[in-house]
Design a protein around this motif. Structure first.
Motif, PDB file in Angstrom:
ATOM      1  N   LEU A  51       1.356  -1.366  -0.348  1.00  0.00           N
ATOM      2  CA  LEU A  51      -0.105   0.138   0.094  1.00  0.00           C
ATOM      3  C   LEU A  51       0.457   1.077   0.248  1.00  0.00           C
ATOM      4  N   ASP A  52       1.927   0.764  -0.395  1.00  0.00           N
ATOM      5  CA  ASP A  52       3.327   2.083  -0.570  1.00  0.00           C
ATOM      6  C   ASP A  52       2.566   3.492  -1.101  1.00  0.00           C
ATOM      7  N   ASN A  53       2.032   2.813  -2.029  1.00  0.00           N
ATOM      8  CA  ASN A  53       1.593   3.861  -3.836  1.00  0.00           C
ATOM      9  C   ASN A  53       0.617   4.668  -2.785  1.00  0.00           C
ATOM     10  N   MET A  58      -1.738   9.938  -0.526  1.00  0.00           N
ATOM     11  CA  MET A  58      -2.382  10.741   0.951  1.00  0.00           C
ATOM     12  C   MET A  58      -1.540  12.167   1.110  1.00  0.00           C
ATOM     13  N   LYS A  59      -0.043  11.596   1.087  1.00  0.00           N
ATOM     14  CA  LYS A  59       0.949  13.014   1.069  1.00  0.00           C
ATOM     15  C   LYS A  59       1.184  13.437  -0.397  1.00  0.00           C
ATOM     16  N   ASP A  60       1.026  13.325  -1.098  1.00  0.00           N
ATOM     17  CA  ASP A  60       0.814  14.131  -2.306  1.00  0.00           C
ATOM     18  C   ASP A  60       0.560  15.300  -2.662  1.00  0.00           C
ATOM     19  N   THR A  61       1.182  16.878  -2.167  1.00  0.00           N
ATOM     20  CA  THR A  61       0.724  18.184  -1.657  1.00  0.00           C
ATOM     21  C   THR A  61       0.091  18.935  -3.190  1.00  0.00           C
ATOM     22  N   GLN A  62       0.511  18.006  -4.495  1.00  0.00           N
ATOM     23  CA  GLN A  62       0.921  18.016  -5.979  1.00  0.00           C
ATOM     24  C   GLN A  62      -0.713  17.712  -6.172  1.00  0.00           C
ATOM     25  N   VAL A 272      -3.245   6.072  -8.434  1.00  0.00           N
ATOM     26  CA  VAL A 272      -3.791   7.746  -8.766  1.00  0.00           C
ATOM     27  C   VAL A 272      -5.202   7.329  -9.158  1.00  0.00           C
ATOM     28  N   ALA A 273      -5.089   6.956 -10.353  1.00  0.00           N
ATOM     29  CA  ALA A 273      -5.831   6.481 -10.995  1.00  0.00           C
ATOM     30  C   ALA A 273      -6.998   6.119 -10.202  1.00  0.00           C
ATOM     31  N   PHE A 274      -6.951   4.897  -8.927  1.00  0.00           N
ATOM     32  CA  PHE A 274      -8.147   4.435  -8.206  1.00  0.00           C
ATOM     33  C   PHE A 274      -8.685   5.519  -7.198  1.00  0.00           C
TER      34      PHE A 274
END
Length: 298
Positions: A51-53, A58-62, A272-274
Motif C-alpha cells: 500500500l506504499d503507493n 495521501m501525502k502528495d500535495t501536488q 492515483v487513477a484509483f
C-alpha cells in the motif's frame, strides 16, 4: 441444429463489441488494479510494495492541489454552461427565423476535436501574439496575460464552457419540446406571464432532463483535462493542473512546465487513477442521493 446456427449467428454480432470491451476496457482496468501495488516505471521488473503507493498519494500535495483545482474548474464550468445552455434552448425553442441554423452553430463545438479547439483558442489567447491581444492593442488597451497566473483558470473555464454548452442546449431543447403546449395556453388564460410560466411550468416539467444534464456535466467537468493540457499544460506554476491532467503526466510525462512530471510512474499512476475514480464516484453518489431526496420532496 437450427438453434445452434441461430446462436452462433447471434454471437457473431456480439463478439466484436465484447472483444473490444475486454481488450480496451476490462484488461486495462485489471492491469491498473495489479500495478497499483507495485513500484513500476515502465521498464525493468515491477517491485511489490503493498500500500506504499496509496500512502504516497495521501501525502502528495501536488495531487491534492490538482483535486482542488478540479473542483474550481468543474464548478466554474457548471455555473456558466448549465444556465447558458438552458437560456439558449428556451430562445431557440421559439419560432425564430433561422433557428435551425443557430442550433447547428451552437452545437458545432461539440463535434470538433477538443485538441483542435484548444489549439484555435491558444492562438486567440496567446499572451504575446494572440489575436485577442492584438485586437486590444489596436483599440488602445494594454495586452492581457490570458494564460498567466491571474487569468489562466478563468480562460480554461470559458473555453471548456464554449465547447460544452451546445450539447446540453440540445438536451434541454429536446426536453422543452416534450412539454405540451396546452399547459402554457391554459396558464395564459389564468393570467400567468412568461416568467411565471418558466418558473412554475417549464422548470418543474424539465426536472428529469435537468437532473440528467447536471449529472453528465459534473462527470464530464471532473474528468476534463484535454483543453487545459493544450492551453497551459497545467501551468502557470500548476495553477490550472486538474487531477486527470496530473494523472496523464504520470503515464505520459510532458516538459516545458514547472508542474510537469518528468518520469513515468505506472505503479503510482495506477494508484492515483484509483483515487481519482473514487473521488468522481463519491461525488456522483452524493448527487444521486441529493436528486432522489429532491424528487421525494416534490
Amino acid at each position: 441444429m437450427n438453434r445452434t446456427k441461430n446462436a452462433l449467428f447471434s454471437y457473431s454480432f456480439i463478439f466484436p463489441s465484447a472483444f473490444l470491451t475486454l481488450v480496451l476496457g476490462i484488461y486495462p482496468i485489471a492491469w491498473a488494479f495489479r500495478y497499483m501495488f507495485y513500484e513500476y516505471k515502465g521498464y525493468g521488473h515491477a517491485r511489490f510494495i503493498g500500500l506504499d503507493n496509496f500512502t504516497r498519494v495521501m501525502k502528495d500535495t501536488q495531487f491534492w492541489d490538482s483535486v482542488g483545482h478540479t473542483f474550481v474548474y468543474a464548478g466554474g464550468k457548471l455555473l456558466i454552461t448549465i444556465p447558458l445552455a438552458l437560456l439558449l434552448a428556451a430562445i431557440l425553442n421559439r419560432g425564430l427565423k433561422g433557428r435551425h441554423l443557430l442550433r447547428a452553430i451552437f452545437f458545432m463545438p461539440t463535434v470538433i476535436s477538443t485538441a483542435v479547439m484548444a489549439v484555435v483558442f491558444f492562438t486567440i489567447f496567446n499572451s504575446y501574439n494572440g489575436i485577442l491581444n492584438q485586437f486590444l492593442l489596436k483599440m488602445g488597451f494594454s495586452p492581457v496575460d490570458w494564460l498567466g497566473t491571474d487569468h489562466a483558470m478563468l480562460t480554461v473555464i470559458l473555453v471548456a464552457a464554449w465547447g460544452a454548452v451546445g450539447n446540453y442546449m440540445l438536451l434541454f431543447l429536446a426536453g422543452l419540446q416534450n412539454i405540451p403546449e396546452d399547459v402554457y395556453e391554459s396558464s395564459s388564460l389564468d393570467g400567468a406571464g412568461k416568467i411565471q410560466q418558466f418558473r412554475y411550468i417549464t422548470l418543474p416539467m424539465l426536472g428529469p432532463v435537468m437532473q440528467m444534464v447536471i449529472m453528465l456535466a459534473i462527470i464530464t467537468a471532473l474528468k476534463g483535462y484535454e483543453s487545459i493540457m493544450v492551453l497551459t499544460e497545467g501551468g502557470p506554476v500548476g495553477k490550472t493542473e486538474v487531477m486527470f491532467l496530473y494523472l496523464y503526466k504520470l503515464f505520459f510525462p510532458v516538459g516545458g512546465n514547472a508542474a510537469a512530471v518528468q518520469v513515468q510512474e505506472f505503479g503510482y499512476g495506477s494508484a492515483v487513477a484509483f483515487v481519482c475514480a473514487v473521488i468522481v464516484g463519491m461525488i456522483s453518489l452524493v448527487y444521486f442521493y441529493a436528486s432522489r431526496r429532491m424528487n421525494s420532496m416534490d
